[in-house]
Scaffold this active site. Structure first.
Site, mmCIF file in Angstrom:
data_model
loop_
_atom_site.group_PDB
_atom_site.id
_atom_site.type_symbol
_atom_site.label_atom_id
_atom_site.label_comp_id
_atom_site.label_asym_id
_atom_site.label_seq_id
_atom_site.Cartn_x
_atom_site.Cartn_y
_atom_site.Cartn_z
ATOM 1 N N TYR A 329 -51.841 -64.634 20.440
ATOM 2 C CA TYR A 329 -51.353 -65.321 19.243
ATOM 3 C C TYR A 329 -51.872 -64.738 17.936
ATOM 4 O O TYR A 329 -51.717 -65.333 16.890
ATOM 5 C CB TYR A 329 -51.682 -66.816 19.295
ATOM 6 C CG TYR A 329 -52.985 -67.156 19.971
ATOM 7 C CD1 TYR A 329 -54.194 -67.065 19.309
ATOM 8 C CD2 TYR A 329 -52.985 -67.587 21.290
ATOM 9 C CE1 TYR A 329 -55.381 -67.384 19.931
ATOM 10 C CE2 TYR A 329 -54.177 -67.909 21.936
ATOM 11 C CZ TYR A 329 -55.373 -67.815 21.241
ATOM 12 O OH TYR A 329 -56.546 -68.133 21.864
ATOM 13 N N ARG A 332 -56.406 -58.636 16.972
ATOM 14 C CA ARG A 332 -57.855 -58.500 16.759
ATOM 15 C C ARG A 332 -58.363 -57.262 17.472
ATOM 16 O O ARG A 332 -57.911 -56.937 18.576
ATOM 17 C CB ARG A 332 -58.613 -59.717 17.293
ATOM 18 C CG ARG A 332 -58.338 -60.987 16.538
ATOM 19 C CD ARG A 332 -59.241 -62.113 16.941
ATOM 20 N NE ARG A 332 -58.607 -63.395 16.697
ATOM 21 C CZ ARG A 332 -59.207 -64.564 16.829
ATOM 22 N NH1 ARG A 332 -60.462 -64.608 17.198
ATOM 23 N NH2 ARG A 332 -58.558 -65.680 16.593
ATOM 24 N N SER A 421 -61.554 -64.403 12.579
ATOM 25 C CA SER A 421 -61.962 -65.768 12.890
ATOM 26 C C SER A 421 -63.439 -65.856 13.259
ATOM 27 O O SER A 421 -64.303 -65.572 12.450
ATOM 28 C CB SER A 421 -61.062 -66.325 13.998
ATOM 29 O OG SER A 421 -61.298 -67.706 14.182
ATOM 30 N N HIS A 422 -63.722 -66.212 14.522
ATOM 31 C CA HIS A 422 -65.106 -66.437 14.966
ATOM 32 C C HIS A 422 -65.719 -65.217 15.639
ATOM 33 O O HIS A 422 -66.859 -65.291 16.098
ATOM 34 C CB HIS A 422 -65.125 -67.599 15.961
ATOM 35 C CG HIS A 422 -64.327 -67.298 17.204
ATOM 36 N ND1 HIS A 422 -62.946 -67.320 17.219
ATOM 37 C CD2 HIS A 422 -64.704 -66.941 18.456
ATOM 38 C CE1 HIS A 422 -62.523 -67.003 18.437
ATOM 39 N NE2 HIS A 422 -63.564 -66.776 19.201
ATOM 40 N N LYS A 431 -53.849 -62.868 11.334
ATOM 41 C CA LYS A 431 -53.089 -64.032 11.777
ATOM 42 C C LYS A 431 -51.830 -64.098 10.926
ATOM 43 O O LYS A 431 -51.895 -63.991 9.697
ATOM 44 C CB LYS A 431 -53.908 -65.306 11.615
ATOM 45 C CG LYS A 431 -55.129 -65.385 12.528
ATOM 46 C CD LYS A 431 -55.888 -66.688 12.331
ATOM 47 C CE LYS A 431 -57.073 -66.771 13.276
ATOM 48 N NZ LYS A 431 -57.845 -68.038 13.101
ATOM 49 N N ASP A 555 -66.225 -72.207 11.317
ATOM 50 C CA ASP A 555 -66.230 -70.821 11.795
ATOM 51 C C ASP A 555 -65.913 -69.866 10.648
ATOM 52 O O ASP A 555 -65.820 -70.267 9.484
ATOM 53 C CB ASP A 555 -65.277 -70.643 12.968
ATOM 54 C CG ASP A 555 -63.814 -70.634 12.552
ATOM 55 O OD1 ASP A 555 -63.500 -71.171 11.482
ATOM 56 O OD2 ASP A 555 -62.986 -70.097 13.300
ATOM 57 N N ASP A 557 -63.363 -68.277 9.477
ATOM 58 C CA ASP A 557 -62.214 -68.449 8.585
ATOM 59 C C ASP A 557 -61.838 -69.909 8.380
ATOM 60 O O ASP A 557 -60.791 -70.205 7.813
ATOM 61 C CB ASP A 557 -61.010 -67.650 9.084
ATOM 62 C CG ASP A 557 -60.447 -68.177 10.394
ATOM 63 O OD1 ASP A 557 -61.224 -68.731 11.201
ATOM 64 O OD2 ASP A 557 -59.238 -68.015 10.641
ATOM 65 N N ASP A 559 -60.905 -72.473 10.322
ATOM 66 C CA ASP A 559 -59.924 -73.272 11.056
ATOM 67 C C ASP A 559 -60.537 -73.985 12.266
ATOM 68 O O ASP A 559 -59.852 -74.717 12.968
ATOM 69 C CB ASP A 559 -58.725 -72.418 11.490
ATOM 70 C CG ASP A 559 -59.115 -71.221 12.346
ATOM 71 O OD1 ASP A 559 -60.319 -71.087 12.671
ATOM 72 O OD2 ASP A 559 -58.229 -70.423 12.693
ATOM 73 N N ARG A 560 -61.837 -73.772 12.523
ATOM 74 C CA ARG A 560 -62.535 -74.464 13.609
ATOM 75 C C ARG A 560 -63.658 -75.308 13.035
ATOM 76 O O ARG A 560 -64.246 -74.965 12.013
ATOM 77 C CB ARG A 560 -63.162 -73.471 14.587
ATOM 78 C CG ARG A 560 -62.202 -72.625 15.383
ATOM 79 C CD ARG A 560 -63.014 -71.798 16.359
ATOM 80 N NE ARG A 560 -62.215 -70.949 17.213
ATOM 81 C CZ ARG A 560 -62.584 -70.575 18.438
ATOM 82 N NH1 ARG A 560 -63.732 -70.987 18.928
ATOM 83 N NH2 ARG A 560 -61.814 -69.795 19.166
ATOM 84 N N LYS A 598 -58.941 -77.197 28.236
ATOM 85 C CA LYS A 598 -60.402 -77.277 28.261
ATOM 86 C C LYS A 598 -60.913 -78.657 27.881
ATOM 87 O O LYS A 598 -62.116 -78.901 27.942
ATOM 88 C CB LYS A 598 -60.996 -76.230 27.303
ATOM 89 C CG LYS A 598 -60.731 -74.792 27.709
ATOM 90 C CD LYS A 598 -61.442 -73.797 26.804
ATOM 91 C CE LYS A 598 -60.809 -73.709 25.449
ATOM 92 N NZ LYS A 598 -61.403 -72.650 24.605
ATOM 93 N N SER A 640 -62.351 -75.591 21.488
ATOM 94 C CA SER A 640 -63.015 -74.577 20.670
ATOM 95 C C SER A 640 -63.172 -74.992 19.219
ATOM 96 O O SER A 640 -63.873 -74.332 18.464
ATOM 97 C CB SER A 640 -62.238 -73.259 20.736
ATOM 98 O OG SER A 640 -60.937 -73.436 20.207
ATOM 99 N N GLY A 641 -62.517 -76.085 18.793
ATOM 100 C CA GLY A 641 -62.693 -76.572 17.431
ATOM 101 C C GLY A 641 -61.450 -76.583 16.572
ATOM 102 O O GLY A 641 -61.492 -77.061 15.443
ATOM 103 N N HIS A 642 -60.338 -76.044 17.071
ATOM 104 C CA HIS A 642 -59.083 -76.126 16.324
ATOM 105 C C HIS A 642 -58.537 -77.556 16.430
ATOM 106 O O HIS A 642 -58.279 -78.040 17.534
ATOM 107 C CB HIS A 642 -58.043 -75.163 16.899
ATOM 108 C CG HIS A 642 -58.381 -73.719 16.694
ATOM 109 N ND1 HIS A 642 -58.108 -73.049 15.524
ATOM 110 C CD2 HIS A 642 -58.968 -72.809 17.509
ATOM 111 C CE1 HIS A 642 -58.503 -71.793 15.627
ATOM 112 N NE2 HIS A 642 -59.038 -71.619 16.812
ATOM 113 N N ARG A 734 -60.176 -69.585 32.935
ATOM 114 C CA ARG A 734 -59.023 -68.986 32.264
ATOM 115 C C ARG A 734 -59.477 -67.715 31.551
ATOM 116 O O ARG A 734 -60.678 -67.520 31.289
ATOM 117 C CB ARG A 734 -58.388 -69.947 31.241
ATOM 118 C CG ARG A 734 -59.313 -70.372 30.151
ATOM 119 C CD ARG A 734 -58.618 -71.275 29.130
ATOM 120 N NE ARG A 734 -57.624 -70.565 28.364
ATOM 121 C CZ ARG A 734 -57.895 -69.851 27.275
ATOM 122 N NH1 ARG A 734 -59.142 -69.722 26.836
ATOM 123 N NH2 ARG A 734 -56.928 -69.243 26.628
ATOM 124 N N SER A 736 -59.861 -65.567 28.325
ATOM 125 C CA SER A 736 -59.913 -65.769 26.878
ATOM 126 C C SER A 736 -58.887 -64.866 26.195
ATOM 127 O O SER A 736 -58.734 -63.699 26.557
ATOM 128 C CB SER A 736 -61.310 -65.465 26.342
ATOM 129 O OG SER A 736 -61.304 -65.450 24.933
#
Length: 775
Positions: A329, A332, A421-422, A431, A555, A557, A559-560, A598, A640-642, A734, A736
């Site tokens: 998505y 990176r 991001s992180h 993104k 994080d 950027d 978003d988390r 998760k 993860s925090g989103h 899963r 990553s």
């Protein structure tokens, strides 16, 4: 001999009066202005506010009398018969329910969630009356009280209340009636005709109800309670005229010099009124080196050879574009090696081409604070411009600010964020939002193919800059309401929220203590990933040391988000989603809530309990956004925090806004975050576990585990990786999408079950690859 006496008249004006008159006017009128702005306006505003508050209190008392009378009537009323089928007494409809009947759907008209809750509370203590919408979406007033061994429900149409509202004086200002429960936003019930506002609104709570009266004074009301401007400026004009008369009296009748002019005419150097031709001649500079006549002047320096070479290299088409940097998505990779200047330039050419093909003529560009982001941003914009697509540079911002600009933009809904991001400091990436949706999966594969083909659009375009940070802060400030002054600690991890987050929460009324809130692309204090417990230890220590109410970890950027309670407890994002879901579903029953594989099992149970529809989906900000758009969900979140909030917001992942909404819930419920967590179901679980593997092997390992793993008496969920569901817990493995690792998590009813599930999955992993050892 008679003498002839000639009387000399004094002129009405003298040339020497001009300057003093101007000074006098400035003093008197300027003084009047300063008096108005610094004294009178404040006094007027306070006077109008006090008078408006008195009106609001009086109106609240009028309405409070109505509710007191209604409650008294209900307390004294003895129904002739009791039934769950409504019977009418005048405008009042009565229904009786036994404790066993207090379920959704019982009675005629049937009970809904809110009425069941009202009746249950009436069995414990007399509740306040509530306005709720009936099956025809019309407001009705509901009262409840105990009666015998059950509960009596009385309801009236809104017209019964409107009769009382009509008695309020609506000529002096605008009246608004709102209802607000402890855990919800205000609901508008009624408004009077609007008058031009003459001051700030005053509000008062209506005793015996959840209502609040807000009164906004009209301009006529404000004028009746203010000192008029005309009086101040009239007094200033009288003073000015008196000053001018005093000056005129001192002017000699013969037109000679005024007293204040005599010293200027007694031999001082006259003031120069203009410049002569000689004044305009250039003056030699004694410090400047002499230049011989006819000597050649030095030309502007030519561009450096190395800069020219770099720009040529950037434009050199390349088909060597690593496939693995195009993740599920976003994009990176290692900055300078996999994500470099030619890559960013070609990406810009490709994205500009795609934007134009999809009807967009403009792309918004943002970047985080990584050391490589500014250069990559410049190359990206250059590529976009050469495709013929315009670009607007939003500067150094968190990703949610770019998403906000895309959601609010009038000329475009597309943009690119330069960020990893992180990920660690040596990474970078992009993104992408195109027409309001994340560019992901197959579209990223097509993007890479376009970059390899080099078949880009070409044209002329413009580049500009814009700062949208204040608009973003103002939007949240106008949406979120906090009470008191909560003490918070913000750990921005030296990321893109380092300046914006403290400013926002200070404007919301928080006492803010900052930790690592200086932008530093090296991330010298800890990795910019708040989903890892080791990155939260400094925040936990600061929160406990400062006796703060809350710790906020963001994080790289923005978003988390992960929160820390006053006791130092880490609150993972799935728990935050549970708190937000409970709040949102109370106002929007039946809504969809999306969460990733998760997340805790307790989340689905809670959503169902509060009347929502739980939807488990793939991990990742892009899959979550797509699923929310598909289902119309008001809330989504992943471990993860989103956290994605569509209720009162725009549905994108925003760590700062999510934290603000949690603070709002704490304020509305008057509870600490520790107390709120105690009300949630308790499960034993692990944080997210990362098991490093080769980038090219991670998906193949998951396929082998699905095919070869032995998990008896378990249900297998393959939405994203493999979630193995047991009766007393579950485990997840899963691949990553953002790092070269397998992601694992375990949860169970107790520690024994957790250890059993973890060991069983660890054994199956080692069967397919002996090097896969859990930490």
């Amino acid at each position: 001999m008679a003498s002839n006496i000639q009387t000399e008249k004094k002129p009405l004006w003298h040339s020497g009066l001009s300057l003093p008159a101007l000074l006098a006017a400035a003093l008197w009128l300027g003084g009047a202005y300063l008096l108005m702005t610094h004294v009178i306006d404040g006094r007027n505003a306070n006077s109008v506010q006090r008078a408006a508050q008195q009106v609001a209190d009086q109106q609240a008392a009028q309405l409070g009398s109505f509710f007191a009378a209604q409650q008294q009537k209900l307390a004294n009323f003895q129904p002739a018969q009791t039934s769950s089928i409504a019977s009418a007494t005048g405008q009042t409809a009565l229904q009786f329910f036994t404790p066993e009947q207090l379920q959704v759907g019982t009675g005629r008209p049937p009970l809904n969630f809110a009425l069941v809750d009202l009746l249950k509370r009436s069995l414990e203590q007399p509740p306040k009356p509530e306005f709720l919408r009936d099956s025809n979406n019309q407001w009705r007033l509901y009262h409840a009280r105990t009666h015998g061994e059950g509960a009596l429900l009385a309801s009236q149409p809104f017209t019964a209340f409107e009769r009382v509202l009509s008695e309020l004086d609506q000529r002096i200002g605008h009246i608004q009636i709102q209802q607000q429960f402890l855990d919800g936003p205000p609901q508008d019930l009624w408004r009077s005709p609007v008058h031009p506002a003459g001051g700030d609104a005053a509000s008062a709570a209506v005793a015996g109800s959840y209502l609040k009266v807000s009164f906004t004074p009209s301009t006529a009301f404000a004028a009746d309670h203010s000192i008029a401007v005309g009086w101040i400026y009239g007094a200033a004009l009288i003073g000015l005229l008196a000053s001018l008369f005093g000056l005129w009296k001192t002017v000699p009748a013969d037109g000679g010099a005024a007293p204040w002019e005599k010293s200027a005419r007694s031999g001082r150097t006259p003031v120069k009124k203009g410049l002569s031709k000689d004044d305009l001649a250039p003056k030699p500079n004694p410090s400047a080196p002499a230049v011989a006549e006819g000597a050649p002047t030095t030309a502007a320096a030519a561009p450096k050879l190395e800069e020219t070479s770099r720009r040529d290299l950037m434009r050199t088409p390349s088909t060597d574009i690593p496939q693995h940097v195009f993740r599920a998505y976003d994009i990176r990779g290692i900055a300078g090696e996999e994500i470099n200047e030619p890559f960013a330039y070609q990406l810009g050419r490709a994205l500009g081409t795609i934007a134009l093909q999809s009807g967009e003529k403009l792309l918004l560009i943002g970047r985080d604070g990584r050391n490589s982001s500014e250069l990559l941003r410049d190359c990206l914009i250059e590529g976009i411009l050469e495709s013929g697509c315009d670009a607007v540079d939003l500067g150094l911002i968190p990703s949610p600010v770019l998403y906000f600009a895309c959601a609010k933009g009038k000329n475009t809904s597309s943009g690119v964020m330069v960020t990893a991001s992180h990920n660690p400091a040596d990474y970078n990436g992009f993104k992408i939002v195109m027409n309001g949706r994340p560019l992901a999966d197959e579209k990223l594969i097509q993007l890479r193919a376009l970059m390899q083909s080099g078949q880009f659009a070409s044209g002329e375009a413009s580049n500009s800059q814009q700062d949208v940070r204040d608009a973003y802060i103002d939007e949240i400030f106008n949406d979120v309401a906090l009470a008191g002054q909560p003490r918070i600690v913000i750990d921005a991890g030296n990321g893109a929220t380092s300046e914006l987050a403290p400013e926002l929460f200070e404007q919301l009324g928080c006492a803010v203590d900052t930790l690592y809130c200086e932008v530093d692309g090296n991330f010298p204090n800890h990795a910019p990933d708040p989903s890892r417990p080791e990155n939260l230890q400094d925040l936990i220590a600061r929160v406990k040391g400062e006796a703060a109410d809350l710790g906020i970890a963001l994080d790289g950027d923005g978003d988390r988000v992960t929160l820390v309670t006053a006791s130092g407890r880490i609150v993972w994002a799935d728990q935050l989603v549970m708190l937000l879901a409970r709040d949102i579903l109370a106002r929007n029953p039946g809504s969809d809530i999306v969460f990733d594989v998760k997340s805790t099992r307790a989340l689905a149970n809670l959503v169902t309990q509060y009347g929502g529809r739980p939807i488990m989906w793939k991990t990742g900000h892009a899959p979550m956004k797509e699923k929310m758009l598909e289902t119309g969900a008001l809330l989504g979140g992943e471990l993860s925090g989103h956290i994605f909030i569509k209720d009162r917001w725009y549905g994108f992942d925003d760590g700062v806004y999510a934290a603000a909404r949690i603070l709002e819930i704490m304020a509305l419920r008057e509870q600490t975050l520790d107390e709120l967590l105690e009300s949630l179901p308790l499960m034993v679980n692990t944080p997210e576990i990362l098991l490093p593997v080769a980038e090219q092997d991670k998906f193949a390992l998951i396929d082998r585990l699905r095919a070869e793993g032995q998990f008896e008496q378990a249900d297998l969920n393959t939405i994203d990786g493999l979630r193995i569901e047991f009766a007393d817990g579950w485990g997840l493995v899963r691949a990553s999408n953002t790092t070269a690792a397998l992601t694992l998590r375990f949860e169970a009813d107790d520690e024994t079950a957790l250890a059993r599930i973890r060991d069983q999955i660890a054994q199956q992993l080692q069967k397919i690859d002996p090097t896969l050892v859990l930490p």
